[in-house]
Scaffold this active site. Structure first.
Site, PDB file in Angstrom:
ATOM      1  CE  LYS A 193       8.923  -8.925  -1.545  1.00 49.51           C
ATOM      2  NZ  LYS A 193       9.470  -8.470  -0.037  1.00 49.51           N
ATOM      3  CB  SER A 237       8.334  -9.984   3.093  1.00 47.85           C
ATOM      4  OG  SER A 237       8.425  -8.455   2.435  1.00 47.85           O
ATOM      5  CB  SER A 246      10.355  -6.560   3.722  1.00 47.34           C
ATOM      6  OG  SER A 246       8.660  -6.343   3.931  1.00 47.34           O
TER       7      SER A 246
END
Lengths: 527, 182
Positions: free
Chosen positions: A76, A170, A194
């Site tokens: 990420k 997210s 997330s």
């Protein structure tokens, strides 16, 4: 080959059935083909191929580093990576190239993993849809799956492509990357759910380790007391392999616990009769979709029918946890975002009249509404006149919430079983009808209490909804009982046999979809 | 020995929930202050009495609406003074009336914490509070990377980060255009 599990591919590599370079090239090609998903912000093609070359040499000599050697992974974009742009999907860090690797990234690289690229997210990991980053929203691969399209009597390739679904957030980019087979594992971060939220929406294993088990050094912080790196894979065994590599004390992160780390090799449970599964009654909320509720009930039945003890438990302060999380999160964010002033790194505006003017304009230009909103809220709660009533109060409520879990686990419960999300993935156009804060408050409802208590939790995809979309359930374990949690999760995974996403038609010929890469999404955002 | 609770567990929970539900049929969205539906505005005494009752017993299924109280209070909190103060502290501007409205909603949301009885409860700063923090020995083992670090900045002169002059306060809110946009 790309559809196999990490372990299977690792064996294939050791046997020479496939080489790291072939694997790398296949993944890179697939990343290109699935570019419309917008899962990746940066694809580190050159670096990955170099790593593949080195890995291949090791395999030829019979000196592979371990199970992760030569395995494509994605990270990420809020983890620092040397020489590779790290943006957090924000204008503030566009063009920022860190001079160091996050510890977890370093650990993966030290084991020979191939870093395919940095994945997309909500700006600074604030959000539950992966829709609020500056590089645009991430599309859920399931939008193009045969399972979903058939139910809607649509072809996988639609010229319109306006009704695609969100991945959740997210860590949506990481989830989309793994779900679309472009890598075998991806790192996400988990502050309020997330990692588990997009895992549920994309049909993946989304694991949140105990706070203190995995190093946060290099993870651009959101909420220091709750952040953890998360792991996304297609099966529980793969998560265990990655966790085995990542877990452990890091001298660079003083919030990691010391002491020996147990092996994460997962035994195969055959007998669950000694297990006690807790079902928290406060999690049965009216907003829960009937399908998720029914699957939750069936899962409980499954454990019961296999001899486990299933009992209702109470987490009395559940209804306050989202409020508490909201206050603590915005307060810590206000503090953590203070470092972005344009002086030492990141975006800097052109104003030169004064430091304050420069900081203010830099931050206005660099942050989006969501981030600025949270900073301002956090600053409000931290004002002298509000500190006691909001921040300290929230910290006290946090203790009550953490104690709720401790009490439940002390009463003989081994693992809690709850939903992960209220419902399946929704279309983007529907999702953006409400603002970020509202959505986060709704979507994080089952996941954020776990972050406040620092417990390990995992999303296991259970079944497809009537619409053909993944629904997952969450298991929560006591602190530092990650191995036991994953063992139960593995047993459950084997029972439910969640179907593999069918993307073949799309993969074979993506030309018409690729032509529609323009995302009709940006103009619909509220200002 | 298994407890055959499961088939009826969810039905039982649902039945309890229906029986004990608030007469107004409170839903999650209402309690999060999200619906724009009809808001009751009870008298202040009534609101505080309710707050005390709610604080002392665990709500069934969890959620009670407090939108009315929240909205009544919220509209007063974010004054121009507060806005200016926050903008200066945060060095981030609101940018629009909408942002102010969002802050008010956020405060109203946070106000629900008042319902919780936290007498005698210590604030929790970290879930690892019972453990000792790792402290490394105070020896220099790394560094000497000034060049690397300077590379990331937009404005450097030799080994210095260059900042504009300090100690110049931002203009006051009424001296500048309200909610400047980019």
């Amino acid at each position: 080959m790309l559809g196999r599990t990490l372990r299977e591919v690792s064996v294939a590599l050791k046997r020479g059935q496939v080489t790291p370079t072939e694997l790398c090239q296949k993944c890179l090609a697939l990343i290109q083909k699935t570019k419309f998903l917008n899962a990746y912000i940066t694809v580190s093609e050159e670096a990955a191929l170099k790593q593949a070359e080195a890995s291949e040499k090791r395999y030829k000599k019979g000196q592979s580093l371990g199970d992760l050697d030569g395995i494509p992974v994605a990270v990420k974009d809020n983890f620092s990576t040397t020489g590779i742009e790290t943006t957090c999907a924000s204008n503030m860090l566009k063009g920022y190239v860190p001079p160091y690797n996050a510890t977890v990234v370093q650990k993966l690289l030290d084991q020979g993993a191939l870093l395919m690229g940095k994945t997309n997210l909500d700006e600074f990991a604030m959000g539950s849809g992966s829709t609020d980053g500056v590089f645009g929203p991430v599309k859920n691969p399931w939008s193009y799956s045969k399972q979903y399209r058939e139910k809607r009597k649509q072809k996988p390739r639609d010229e319109n492509d306006s009704d695609w679904l969100i991945t959740g957030g997210s860590s949506g980019g990481s989830a989309a990357a793994v779900s679309a087979f472009t890598c075998f594992a991806a790192l996400g971060s988990d502050t309020g759910g997330s990692t588990r939220n997009p895992a549920a929406h994309c049909g993946l294993i989304g694991f949140k380790p105990s706070y203190g088990l995995v190093s946060r050094h290099g993870l651009i912080p959101l909420v220091n007391s709750m952040d953890v790196p998360g792991i996304l894979t297609r099966c529980v065994d793969d998560t265990a392999i990655v966790l085995g590599v990542l877990a452990g004390h890091d001298p660079k992160d003083s919030t990691t616990v010391q002491g020996p780390v147990n092996s994460f090799l997962l035994p195969s449970l055959t007998d669950v009769s000694k297990l006690c599964i807790g079902i928290p009654k406060e999690y049965l909320v009216p907003e829960l979709s009937p399908e998720v509720r029914s699957l939750w009930s069936k899962a409980a039945d499954l454990f019961d029918s296999e001899g486990a003890k299933v009992k209702e438990v109470s987490l009395p302060h559940t209804c306050y946890s989202i409020v508490c999380y909201h206050v603590l999160c915005t307060s810590e964010v206000a503090s953590n975002m203070a470092r972005f002033d344009g002086l030492e790194y990141g975006h800097r505006c052109d104003i030169d009249i004064s430091t304050e003017a420069m900081y203010a304009t830099t931050r206005r230009e660099g942050f989006n509404d969501v981030v600025r909103g949270r900073i301002l809220s956090g600053n409000f709660f931290l004002l002298k006149e509000n500190y006691e009533d909001y921040f300290i109060k929230a910290q006290k409520v946090r203790r009550l919430i953490a104690n709720d879990f401790v009490n439940v686990f002390n009463s003989g419960v081994d693992v809690l079983l709850t939903p992960t999300t209220l419902r399946e993935a929704v279309p983007y156009l529907e999702f953006i009808q409400e603002d970020n804060r509202t959505r986060s408050a709704q979507d994080d409802i089952f996941t954020q209490a776990v972050n406040m208590a620092g417990l390990p939790a995992v999303n296991i995809p259970v079944a497809l909804s009537r619409q053909g979309l993944p629904i997952g359930l969450q298991f929560i374990g006591p602190a530092f009982c990650d191995q036991q949690l994953l063992t139960v999760a593995k047993w459950f995974e084997q029972q439910v046999q969640f179907p593999v996403i069918q993307l073949e038609e799309l993969m074979d010929d993506c030309s018409s979809v690729l032509a529609n890469e323009k995302l009709a999404s940006v103009s619909l955002k509220q200002q | 020995m298994s407890v055959h609770a499961s088939p009826t567990l969810f039905m039982a929970m649902a039945a309890k929930e229906a029986a004990g539900a608030h007469p107004d049929g409170v839903t999650l969205s209402a309690s999060l202050g999200l619906t724009g539906g009809a808001l009751r505005v009870p008298g202040r005494g009534d609101m505080w009495a309710r707050a005390v009752r709610l604080g002392l017993r665990a709500p069934l299924g969890g959620f009670r609406a407090f939108t009315a109280k929240a909205d009544a209070q919220g509209s007063g909190r974010v004054t121009a003074e507060v806005i200016e103060h926050l903008e200066r502290l945060a060095l981030v501007d609101f940018g629009s009336q909408e942002a102010v409205a969002r802050l008010e909603k956020a405060i109203a949301f946070a106000d629900r914490l008042r319902q919780v009885d936290t007498d005698g409860v210590e604030p929790m700063e970290s879930v690892l509070e019972d453990r000792c923090l790792y402290l490394r020995s105070d020896n220099v083992v790394e560094g000497n990377c000034a060049e690397e670090l300077l590379q990331n900045s937009h404005r450097v002169v030799e080994e210095y980060f260059v900042a504009p002059p300090g100690n110049i306060p931002l203009p006051k809110l009424d001296e500048q255009e309200s909610f400047p946009h980019n």
